[in-house]
Design a protein around this motif. Structure first.
Motif, PDB file in Angstrom:
ATOM      1  N   LEU A 108     -30.473   7.662 -14.461  1.00  0.00           N
ATOM      2  CA  LEU A 108     -31.571   7.710 -15.425  1.00  0.00           C
ATOM      3  C   LEU A 108     -31.137   7.115 -16.763  1.00  0.00           C
ATOM      4  CD1 LEU A 108     -34.417   8.531 -16.239  1.00  0.00           C
ATOM      5  CD2 LEU A 108     -33.541  10.850 -16.682  1.00  0.00           C
ATOM      6  N   GLU A 109     -29.942   7.457 -17.209  1.00  0.00           N
ATOM      7  CA  GLU A 109     -29.434   6.889 -18.471  1.00  0.00           C
ATOM      8  C   GLU A 109     -29.238   5.377 -18.360  1.00  0.00           C
ATOM      9  OE1 GLU A 109     -29.324   8.311 -21.491  1.00  0.00           O
ATOM     10  OE2 GLU A 109     -30.320   9.911 -20.362  1.00  0.00           O
ATOM     11  N   LEU A 110     -28.775   4.920 -17.200  1.00  0.00           N
ATOM     12  CA  LEU A 110     -28.637   3.479 -16.962  1.00  0.00           C
ATOM     13  C   LEU A 110     -30.001   2.791 -17.082  1.00  0.00           C
ATOM     14  CD1 LEU A 110     -27.068   0.942 -15.966  1.00  0.00           C
ATOM     15  CD2 LEU A 110     -27.564   1.729 -13.624  1.00  0.00           C
ATOM     16  N   CYS A 111     -31.002   3.357 -16.441  1.00  0.00           N
ATOM     17  CA  CYS A 111     -32.348   2.771 -16.502  1.00  0.00           C
ATOM     18  C   CYS A 111     -32.846   2.723 -17.942  1.00  0.00           C
ATOM     19  CB  CYS A 111     -33.314   3.581 -15.636  1.00  0.00           C
ATOM     20  SG  CYS A 111     -33.012   3.477 -13.859  1.00  0.00           S
ATOM     21  N   LYS A 112     -32.659   3.804 -18.680  1.00  0.00           N
ATOM     22  CA  LYS A 112     -33.106   3.851 -20.078  1.00  0.00           C
ATOM     23  C   LYS A 112     -32.370   2.817 -20.931  1.00  0.00           C
ATOM     24  CE  LYS A 112     -34.584   8.683 -20.226  1.00  0.00           C
ATOM     25  NZ  LYS A 112     -34.346  10.007 -20.836  1.00  0.00           N
ATOM     26  N   THR A 113     -31.084   2.657 -20.689  1.00  0.00           N
ATOM     27  CA  THR A 113     -30.304   1.675 -21.446  1.00  0.00           C
ATOM     28  C   THR A 113     -30.788   0.263 -21.155  1.00  0.00           C
ATOM     29  OG1 THR A 113     -28.377   3.133 -21.467  1.00  0.00           O
ATOM     30  CG2 THR A 113     -27.983   0.789 -21.908  1.00  0.00           C
ATOM     31  N   THR A 127     -39.079  10.353 -18.029  1.00  0.00           N
ATOM     32  CA  THR A 127     -38.643  11.126 -16.870  1.00  0.00           C
ATOM     33  C   THR A 127     -37.502  12.062 -17.243  1.00  0.00           C
ATOM     34  OG1 THR A 127     -39.159   9.186 -15.540  1.00  0.00           O
ATOM     35  CG2 THR A 127     -37.875  10.901 -14.475  1.00  0.00           C
ATOM     36  N   THR A 128     -37.552  13.293 -16.747  1.00  0.00           N
ATOM     37  CA  THR A 128     -36.432  14.221 -16.936  1.00  0.00           C
ATOM     38  C   THR A 128     -35.403  13.987 -15.832  1.00  0.00           C
ATOM     39  OG1 THR A 128     -37.344  15.955 -15.520  1.00  0.00           O
ATOM     40  CG2 THR A 128     -38.010  15.974 -17.870  1.00  0.00           C
ATOM     41  N   GLU A 129     -34.209  14.515 -16.027  1.00  0.00           N
ATOM     42  CA  GLU A 129     -33.174  14.365 -15.000  1.00  0.00           C
ATOM     43  C   GLU A 129     -33.611  15.022 -13.694  1.00  0.00           C
ATOM     44  OE1 GLU A 129     -28.506  15.498 -14.179  1.00  0.00           O
ATOM     45  OE2 GLU A 129     -29.169  15.208 -16.252  1.00  0.00           O
ATOM     46  N   GLU A 130     -34.251  16.178 -13.771  1.00  0.00           N
ATOM     47  CA  GLU A 130     -34.692  16.867 -12.558  1.00  0.00           C
ATOM     48  C   GLU A 130     -35.778  16.055 -11.838  1.00  0.00           C
ATOM     49  OE1 GLU A 130     -34.781  19.171  -9.400  1.00  0.00           O
ATOM     50  OE2 GLU A 130     -33.277  19.277 -10.988  1.00  0.00           O
ATOM     51  N   GLU A 131     -36.722  15.494 -12.582  1.00  0.00           N
ATOM     52  CA  GLU A 131     -37.748  14.639 -11.966  1.00  0.00           C
ATOM     53  C   GLU A 131     -37.113  13.420 -11.314  1.00  0.00           C
ATOM     54  OE1 GLU A 131     -41.501  15.526 -14.988  1.00  0.00           O
ATOM     55  OE2 GLU A 131     -40.018  13.984 -15.496  1.00  0.00           O
ATOM     56  N   HIS A 132     -36.101  12.868 -11.971  1.00  0.00           N
ATOM     57  CA  HIS A 132     -35.407  11.697 -11.425  1.00  0.00           C
ATOM     58  C   HIS A 132     -34.651  12.068 -10.146  1.00  0.00           C
ATOM     59  CE1 HIS A 132     -34.385   7.523 -12.133  1.00  0.00           C
ATOM     60  NE2 HIS A 132     -33.123   7.777 -11.851  1.00  0.00           N
ATOM     61  N   ARG A 133     -34.027  13.225 -10.143  1.00  0.00           N
ATOM     62  CA  ARG A 133     -33.313  13.698  -8.951  1.00  0.00           C
ATOM     63  C   ARG A 133     -34.291  13.863  -7.781  1.00  0.00           C
ATOM     64  NH1 ARG A 133     -28.842  15.757  -9.769  1.00  0.00           N
ATOM     65  NH2 ARG A 133     -29.394  16.877 -11.678  1.00  0.00           N
ATOM     66  N   GLU A 134     -35.471  14.425  -8.052  1.00  0.00           N
ATOM     67  CA  GLU A 134     -36.485  14.605  -7.002  1.00  0.00           C
ATOM     68  C   GLU A 134     -36.965  13.257  -6.473  1.00  0.00           C
ATOM     69  OE1 GLU A 134     -39.580  17.098  -8.597  1.00  0.00           O
ATOM     70  OE2 GLU A 134     -38.164  18.725  -9.007  1.00  0.00           O
ATOM     71  N   TRP A 135     -37.143  12.280  -7.367  1.00  0.00           N
ATOM     72  CA  TRP A 135     -37.549  10.943  -6.955  1.00  0.00           C
ATOM     73  C   TRP A 135     -36.476  10.307  -6.059  1.00  0.00           C
ATOM     74  CZ3 TRP A 135     -35.447   6.148  -8.749  1.00  0.00           C
ATOM     75  CH2 TRP A 135     -36.142   5.022  -8.314  1.00  0.00           C
TER      76      TRP A 135
END
Length: 167
Positions: free
Chosen positions: A15-20, A37-45
């Protein structure tokens, strides 16, 4: 450089990579700070991607364990398009020009062929000539153009549509 499939434990780093990358490039869909997106939402995705059977995310990781690039390929959900995948790729600016994109595409194609995937497709903003050159090198063909799909810095940008058959 290590190219591997993503795991759920990569959610925060990915997620941090995508944001960067969103902040480094005007050629990505999201603008800097727009991805909420939150980290938990990203993990679920990521879990849904991995469970689908016809979708995958590959990451490029340094020897030190830092994620520096990714390729997401999402397969169709209906019987009529399960054989087809749509691709999004992003690489940190500091790591471009190191053949990471080529390695990510090579990994995807190897994986896709084992899953019965016969078509890859993607879209890109027309001014992104570096990406266009990579996709052409990887065997993609220009299939069309959509007019004024994106608005970047107040200007409309056309989208190029590209595809590759794996048969």
């Amino acid at each position: 450089m290590i190219i591997r499939q993503i795991t759920e434990s990569d959610a925060g780093a990915h997620l941090e990579l995508c944001k960067t990358i969103d902040g480094e490039s005007s050629f990505m869909l999201f603008e800097a700070g727009e991805r909420k997106t939150t980290e938990e939402e990203h993990r679920e995705w990521i879990f849904k991607i991995l469970a689908s059977g016809n979708s995958v995310i590959f990451v490029a990781e340094t020897k030190e364990g830092k994620l520096v690039g990714y390729l997401t390929a999402v397969g169709g959900e209906a019987n009529r398009n399960k054989h087809s995948m749509y691709i999004v790729i992003g690489i940190l600016k500091a790591f471009t020009g190191q053949r990471i994109g080529t390695k990510l595409f090579d990994a995807l194609e190897e994986w896709a062929r084992t899953k019965g995937i016969t078509r890859l497709s993607l879209g890109l903003m027309e001014p992104n000539q570096n990406a266009f050159a990579l996709y052409m090198k990887m065997g993609f063909e220009l299939e069309g153009k959509k007019k004024e799909v994106f608005k970047v810095d107040g200007h409309f940008v056309d989208e190029l549509i590209m595809g590759k058959r794996l048969i």
